[in-house]
Design an enzyme around this catalytic site. Structure first.
Site, PDB file in Angstrom:
ATOM      1  N   PRO A  13     -11.178  27.282   4.276  1.00 31.95           N
ATOM      2  CA  PRO A  13     -11.795  27.595   2.985  1.00 31.95           C
ATOM      3  C   PRO A  13     -10.791  27.677   1.845  1.00 31.95           C
ATOM      4  O   PRO A  13     -11.070  27.247   0.729  1.00 31.95           O
ATOM      5  CB  PRO A  13     -12.459  28.966   3.210  1.00 31.95           C
ATOM      6  CG  PRO A  13     -12.300  29.297   4.636  1.00 31.95           C
ATOM      7  CD  PRO A  13     -11.375  28.323   5.287  1.00 31.95           C
ATOM      8  N   LYS A  15      -7.952  26.045   1.540  1.00 36.51           N
ATOM      9  CA  LYS A  15      -7.528  24.696   1.194  1.00 36.51           C
ATOM     10  C   LYS A  15      -8.645  23.936   0.470  1.00 36.51           C
ATOM     11  O   LYS A  15      -8.408  23.260  -0.529  1.00 36.51           O
ATOM     12  CB  LYS A  15      -7.180  23.954   2.491  1.00 36.51           C
ATOM     13  CG  LYS A  15      -5.896  23.178   2.432  1.00 36.51           C
ATOM     14  CD  LYS A  15      -5.387  22.914   3.827  1.00 36.51           C
ATOM     15  CE  LYS A  15      -5.344  21.478   4.164  1.00 36.51           C
ATOM     16  NZ  LYS A  15      -4.717  21.171   5.434  1.00 36.51           N
ATOM     17  N   ASP A  69      -2.367  15.806   5.229  1.00 32.73           N
ATOM     18  CA  ASP A  69      -1.464  16.288   6.270  1.00 32.73           C
ATOM     19  C   ASP A  69      -0.115  16.590   5.622  1.00 32.73           C
ATOM     20  O   ASP A  69       0.376  15.798   4.817  1.00 32.73           O
ATOM     21  CB  ASP A  69      -1.311  15.245   7.382  1.00 32.73           C
ATOM     22  CG  ASP A  69      -0.866  15.884   8.678  1.00 32.73           C
ATOM     23  OD1 ASP A  69      -1.539  16.836   9.134  1.00 32.73           O
ATOM     24  OD2 ASP A  69       0.162  15.462   9.237  1.00 32.73           O
ATOM     25  N   PHE A 150       0.501  31.366   2.248  1.00 30.62           N
ATOM     26  CA  PHE A 150       0.373  31.232   3.696  1.00 30.62           C
ATOM     27  C   PHE A 150       1.551  30.396   4.213  1.00 30.62           C
ATOM     28  O   PHE A 150       2.380  29.909   3.435  1.00 30.62           O
ATOM     29  CB  PHE A 150      -0.963  30.559   4.058  1.00 30.62           C
ATOM     30  CG  PHE A 150      -1.011  29.096   3.692  1.00 30.62           C
ATOM     31  CD1 PHE A 150      -1.199  28.701   2.373  1.00 30.62           C
ATOM     32  CD2 PHE A 150      -0.827  28.111   4.660  1.00 30.62           C
ATOM     33  CE1 PHE A 150      -1.215  27.356   2.029  1.00 30.62           C
ATOM     34  CE2 PHE A 150      -0.852  26.755   4.321  1.00 30.62           C
ATOM     35  CZ  PHE A 150      -1.052  26.383   2.999  1.00 30.62           C
ATOM     36  N   ASP A 153       5.319  29.786   2.858  1.00 25.06           N
ATOM     37  CA  ASP A 153       5.440  30.172   1.443  1.00 25.06           C
ATOM     38  C   ASP A 153       6.515  31.231   1.175  1.00 25.06           C
ATOM     39  O   ASP A 153       7.247  31.104   0.191  1.00 25.06           O
ATOM     40  CB  ASP A 153       4.087  30.665   0.897  1.00 25.06           C
ATOM     41  CG  ASP A 153       3.183  29.518   0.477  1.00 25.06           C
ATOM     42  OD1 ASP A 153       3.646  28.363   0.453  1.00 25.06           O
ATOM     43  OD2 ASP A 153       1.999  29.783   0.168  1.00 25.06           O
ATOM     44  N   LYS A 179       1.649  27.751  -8.274  1.00 24.91           N
ATOM     45  CA  LYS A 179       1.987  26.990  -7.067  1.00 24.91           C
ATOM     46  C   LYS A 179       1.269  25.637  -7.074  1.00 24.91           C
ATOM     47  O   LYS A 179       1.884  24.596  -6.822  1.00 24.91           O
ATOM     48  CB  LYS A 179       1.627  27.792  -5.802  1.00 24.91           C
ATOM     49  CG  LYS A 179       1.964  27.018  -4.541  1.00 24.91           C
ATOM     50  CD  LYS A 179       1.486  27.685  -3.264  1.00 24.91           C
ATOM     51  CE  LYS A 179       1.535  26.677  -2.123  1.00 24.91           C
ATOM     52  NZ  LYS A 179       0.935  27.150  -0.883  1.00 24.91           N
ATOM     53  N   HIS A 184       3.447  20.245  -3.278  1.00 25.25           N
ATOM     54  CA  HIS A 184       3.217  18.983  -2.583  1.00 25.25           C
ATOM     55  C   HIS A 184       1.730  18.630  -2.540  1.00 25.25           C
ATOM     56  O   HIS A 184       1.330  17.543  -2.910  1.00 25.25           O
ATOM     57  CB  HIS A 184       3.778  19.130  -1.157  1.00 25.25           C
ATOM     58  CG  HIS A 184       3.446  20.472  -0.550  1.00 25.25           C
ATOM     59  ND1 HIS A 184       3.951  21.641  -1.063  1.00 25.25           N
ATOM     60  CD2 HIS A 184       2.608  20.839   0.451  1.00 25.25           C
ATOM     61  CE1 HIS A 184       3.457  22.664  -0.379  1.00 25.25           C
ATOM     62  NE2 HIS A 184       2.626  22.213   0.539  1.00 25.25           N
ATOM     63  N   ARG A 185       0.886  19.601  -2.121  1.00 23.61           N
ATOM     64  CA  ARG A 185      -0.551  19.311  -1.996  1.00 23.61           C
ATOM     65  C   ARG A 185      -1.171  19.131  -3.374  1.00 23.61           C
ATOM     66  O   ARG A 185      -1.971  18.230  -3.603  1.00 23.61           O
ATOM     67  CB  ARG A 185      -1.259  20.436  -1.220  1.00 23.61           C
ATOM     68  CG  ARG A 185      -2.656  20.073  -0.751  1.00 23.61           C
ATOM     69  CD  ARG A 185      -3.231  21.066   0.249  1.00 23.61           C
ATOM     70  NE  ARG A 185      -2.679  22.378   0.093  1.00 23.61           N
ATOM     71  CZ  ARG A 185      -1.688  22.876   0.842  1.00 23.61           C
ATOM     72  NH1 ARG A 185      -1.226  22.188   1.847  1.00 23.61           N
ATOM     73  NH2 ARG A 185      -1.174  24.067   0.602  1.00 23.61           N
TER      74      ARG A 185
HETATM   75  P1  IMP Z   1      -1.442  21.048   7.111  1.00 23.08           P
HETATM   76  O1  IMP Z   1      -1.233  19.618   7.447  1.00 23.08           O
HETATM   77  O2  IMP Z   1      -1.926  21.277   5.708  1.00 23.08           O
HETATM   78  O3  IMP Z   1      -2.262  21.774   8.140  1.00 23.08           O
HETATM   79  O4  IMP Z   1      -0.010  21.758   7.116  1.00 23.08           O
HETATM   80  C1  IMP Z   1       0.793  21.814   8.285  1.00 23.08           C
HETATM   81  C2  IMP Z   1       1.599  23.098   8.256  1.00 23.08           C
HETATM   82  O5  IMP Z   1       2.485  23.057   7.132  1.00 23.08           O
HETATM   83  C3  IMP Z   1       0.779  24.353   8.083  1.00 23.08           C
HETATM   84  O6  IMP Z   1       0.408  24.888   9.330  1.00 23.08           O
HETATM   85  C4  IMP Z   1       1.738  25.290   7.358  1.00 23.08           C
HETATM   86  O7  IMP Z   1       2.571  25.941   8.306  1.00 23.08           O
HETATM   87  C5  IMP Z   1       2.609  24.342   6.566  1.00 23.08           C
HETATM   88  N1  IMP Z   1       2.154  24.257   5.169  1.00 23.08           N
HETATM   89  C6  IMP Z   1       1.346  23.312   4.628  1.00 23.08           C
HETATM   90  N2  IMP Z   1       1.166  23.538   3.318  1.00 23.08           N
HETATM   91  C7  IMP Z   1       1.887  24.643   3.029  1.00 23.08           C
HETATM   92  C8  IMP Z   1       2.087  25.376   1.831  1.00 23.08           C
HETATM   93  O8  IMP Z   1       1.559  25.064   0.739  1.00 23.08           O
HETATM   94  N3  IMP Z   1       2.903  26.452   1.921  1.00 23.08           N
HETATM   95  C9  IMP Z   1       3.490  26.834   3.080  1.00 23.08           C
HETATM   96  N4  IMP Z   1       3.316  26.205   4.232  1.00 23.08           N
HETATM   97  C10 IMP Z   1       2.517  25.097   4.210  1.00 23.08           C
END
Ligand code: IMP
Length: 199
Positions: A13, A15, A69, A150, A153, A179, A184-185
């Protein structure tokens, strides 16, 4: 003109809310259908894993689907944990265990540069696909700081803030808005907004 609709492969939720806010007005985000099994993310690359997730949701829904990802690539660890970021301390590792392993692996390291990378992939039922990437350069802190966010971070210090000025705070010490503007996201989904305008 109606906006394109994409089914979101993520059910997280936090994300989904973040992604929906960025795509607002450009893409209508539909929820992940119930009952679709989690895919095994074993493609070996961020793009490959993103493709697996989007293709599975596209096949299950019959609609175009979007997935993302992310990996953390640390120079002192030869680019690790990279594609294994979520499972760094083991298949059922908690965020805290992953961070503890990272701090341990980086103990004494002077060069602490790293970057988060996110690949966003859209897959259409006719097989077309679109992928974009977002990167956030930074360093790994020597101890955890902050209580927001999370994952990694509390340990990730982006090199620059949203205004381009040098930054020394971890993602956990920033508001969601700060943030998302530089992460990145955030950058990957902003790139998707631009790409979807010309699809
Ligand atoms: P996912 O592909 O978005 O599930 O990210 C893989 C892993 O990268 C996650 O389980 C987090 O441990 C880490 N991660 C992804 N995005 C972030 C973020 O914005 N901050 C901190 N850790 C992140």
């Amino acid at each position: 003109m109606s906006v394109p609709r994409l089914v979101c492969a993520s059910a997280n939720p936090h994300k989904v809310a973040e992604i929906a806010a960025i795509l607002d007005g450009v893409v209508e985000l539909l929820p992940r259908p119930d009952g679709v099994p989690e895919v095994v993310e074993d493609a070996g690359t961020l793009a490959g894993n993103a493709r697996l997730k989007a293709a599975a949701i596209c096949a299950a829904s019959g609609l175009p689907a979007v997935s993302d990802d992310t990996g953390l690539f640390v120079d002192a660890l030869d680019g690790g944990p990279g594609v294994d970021t979520a499972y760094y301390a083991g298949p059922n590792a908690t965020y805290a265990e992953n961070r503890a392993k990272l701090l341990h692996a980086m103990a004494g390291a002077v060069a602490r540069t790293a970057r988060f990378r996110t690949v966003v992939m859209v897959v259409w039922p006719d097989g077309r696909e679109l992928s974009v990437e977002g990167v956030c350069e930074g360093t790994i802190a020597t101890e955890e700081r902050g209580d927001r966010g999370f994952g990694y971070d509390p340990l990730f210090i982006a090199a620059h803030g949203a205004d381009g000025a040098p930054n020394e705070r971890t993602f956990s010490q920033m508001s969601d808005g700060e943030k998302n503007a530089i992460s990145h996201r955030g950058r990957a989904f902003q790139a998707l907004v631009a790409a979807m305008r010309s699809v």
